[in-house]
Design an enzyme around this catalytic site. Structure first.
Site, PDB file in Angstrom:
ATOM      1  N   VAL A   1     -13.206 -11.160   1.627  1.00 13.37           N
ATOM      2  CA  VAL A   1     -14.446 -12.879   1.236  1.00 13.37           C
ATOM      3  C   VAL A   1     -13.883 -12.920   2.648  1.00 13.37           C
ATOM      4  CG1 VAL A   1     -14.850 -14.800  -0.289  1.00 13.37           C
ATOM      5  CG2 VAL A   1     -14.201 -12.518  -1.424  1.00 13.37           C
TER       6      VAL A   1
ATOM      7  N   ILE B   1       5.307   9.936  -1.151  1.00 15.00           N
ATOM      8  CA  ILE B   1       6.240  11.128  -2.023  1.00 15.00           C
ATOM      9  C   ILE B   1       6.210  10.682  -3.372  1.00 15.00           C
ATOM     10  CG2 ILE B   1       6.060  13.495  -0.763  1.00 15.00           C
ATOM     11  CD1 ILE B   1       9.198  12.584  -1.012  1.00 15.00           C
TER      12      ILE B   1
ATOM     13  N   PRO C   1     -10.750  -7.708  -1.703  1.00 14.12           N
ATOM     14  CA  PRO C   1     -10.230  -9.039  -0.822  1.00 14.12           C
ATOM     15  C   PRO C   1     -11.266  -8.312  -0.066  1.00 14.12           C
ATOM     16  CG  PRO C   1      -8.887  -6.359  -0.487  1.00 14.12           C
ATOM     17  CD  PRO C   1      -9.618  -6.554  -2.150  1.00 14.12           C
TER      18      PRO C   1
ATOM     19  N   LYS D   1       0.905  -1.030  -0.306  1.00 15.08           N
ATOM     20  CA  LYS D   1      -0.056   0.123   0.513  1.00 15.08           C
ATOM     21  C   LYS D   1       0.567   1.382   0.222  1.00 15.08           C
ATOM     22  CE  LYS D   1      -4.252  -1.984   1.668  1.00 15.08           C
ATOM     23  NZ  LYS D   1      -3.434  -3.479   2.000  1.00 15.08           N
TER      24      LYS D   1
HETATM   25  P1  XMP Z   1      -8.663 -11.633   4.705  1.00 12.13           P
HETATM   26  O1  XMP Z   1      -7.932 -12.570   6.228  1.00 12.13           O
HETATM   27  O2  XMP Z   1      -9.253 -10.743   5.332  1.00 12.13           O
HETATM   28  O3  XMP Z   1      -7.601 -11.099   4.375  1.00 12.13           O
HETATM   29  O4  XMP Z   1      -9.080 -12.680   3.993  1.00 12.13           O
HETATM   30  C1  XMP Z   1      -7.470  -9.755   2.629  1.00 12.13           C
HETATM   31  C2  XMP Z   1      -6.297  -8.978   2.794  1.00 12.13           C
HETATM   32  O5  XMP Z   1      -6.268  -8.294   2.038  1.00 12.13           O
HETATM   33  C3  XMP Z   1      -5.791  -6.925   3.092  1.00 12.13           C
HETATM   34  N1  XMP Z   1      -6.961  -6.681   2.508  1.00 12.13           N
HETATM   35  C4  XMP Z   1      -7.013  -4.837   1.465  1.00 12.13           C
HETATM   36  N2  XMP Z   1      -6.231  -4.794   1.083  1.00 12.13           N
HETATM   37  N3  XMP Z   1      -7.142  -2.929   0.264  1.00 12.13           N
HETATM   38  C5  XMP Z   1      -6.146  -3.657  -0.517  1.00 12.13           C
HETATM   39  O6  XMP Z   1      -5.122  -3.237  -0.515  1.00 12.13           O
HETATM   40  C6  XMP Z   1      -8.105  -3.311   1.023  1.00 12.13           C
HETATM   41  O7  XMP Z   1      -9.585  -2.855   0.582  1.00 12.13           O
HETATM   42  C7  XMP Z   1      -8.472  -4.502   1.558  1.00 12.13           C
HETATM   43  N4  XMP Z   1      -9.041  -5.038   2.043  1.00 12.13           N
HETATM   44  C8  XMP Z   1      -8.042  -5.789   2.991  1.00 12.13           C
HETATM   45  C9  XMP Z   1      -5.852  -7.479   3.900  1.00 12.13           C
HETATM   46  O8  XMP Z   1      -4.639  -6.902   4.256  1.00 12.13           O
HETATM   47  C10 XMP Z   1      -5.419  -8.186   4.094  1.00 12.13           C
HETATM   48  O9  XMP Z   1      -4.013  -9.176   3.536  1.00 12.13           O
END
Ligand code: XMP
Length: 220
Positions: free
Chosen positions: A172, A66, A170, A62
């Protein structure tokens, strides 16, 4: 990244042996493995190359700095062997351009977070999610990260960007999203973490989710 199962494993464990074992066990059912701070901080950046034996690797750092710092981070990520990096879009076009420039030098991909999947993702990011999605498309990003917890938002973002970008999603399982609903809403891949790596049998859990995706939202 070849689309077969439409599923990406989020490998947020902190033990090297466990990470390698899970990646090997589920590799048949996932198209890529996403690694982030928990695993890399615990085991070192070298885990990316080790895991790349089993699947393409998406580095979820993520990136949100800058342009110059973003460039330096992305260089390290791609030198380490990652196939793609996740970056934040809210830092603006110049910061995103720096990531995309480095990715294209390495022949790799950038995914841009447009809106996050947790409840707090609706507070600040959601109101600008569509603007970020448009910017990512104009900048030439490879894809977007959009929330599986809100399939209606995935659909809205898909309508804005058309077929121009891929969407990985992500949220699910542990966060409540249903894989087949999110794919039906327009995501190319779902990202699944805890529902797989915390299962008694990660392989069986991955197989079940892959089957659910294949069957579709109505289970046909
Ligand atoms: P779980 O255990 O919830 O893991 O299935 C989800 C994974 O995805 C990441 N995550 C995100 N990454 N935007 C992202 O770039 C998002 O909105 C987001 N939501 C979850 C989380 O860190 C984990 O690795």
């Amino acid at each position: 990244m070849e689309k077969k199962s439409c599923m990406i494993l989020a490998l947020d464990v902190s033990d090297r042996e466990e990470a390698l074992k899970i990646a090997e066990d589920v590799s048949e059912f996932v198209d890529a493995v996403k690694v982030g701070y928990p695993l890399v901080l615990a085991t070192g950046l070298g885990i990316i190359r080790e895991l790349s034996e089993f699947a393409p690797i998406i580095a979820d750092f993520k990136v949100a700095d800058i342009p110059n710092t973003n460039r330096l981070i992305c260089e390290q990520v791609f030198e380490a062997g990652a196939d793609a990096v996740i970056v934040q879009g809210f830092t603006g076009r110049d910061s995103l351009d720096a990531c995309i420039e480095v990715a294209s030098e390495y022949g790799k991909d950038v995914f841009v977070v447009s809106e996050m999947s947790h409840p707090g993702g609706a507070e600040f990011l959601q109101p600008v999610g569509e603007t970020i999605a448009r910017m990512a498309a104009q900048a030439g990003a490879f894809g977007l990260v959009a929330p599986a917890t809100r399939p209606e938002r995935v659909k809205a973002i898909r309508e804005i960007i058309g077929d121009k970008l891929t969407i990985i999603s992500p949220g699910v399982g542990a966060q409540g999203g249903k894989a087949s609903d999110v794919i039906a809403a327009g995501a190319d891949w779902v990202i699944v973490g805890r529902s797989i790596y915390r299962a008694d049998s990660p392989r069986e859990a991955a197989r079940e989710i892959a089957a659910e995706i294949e069957a579709g939202p109505n289970g046909e």
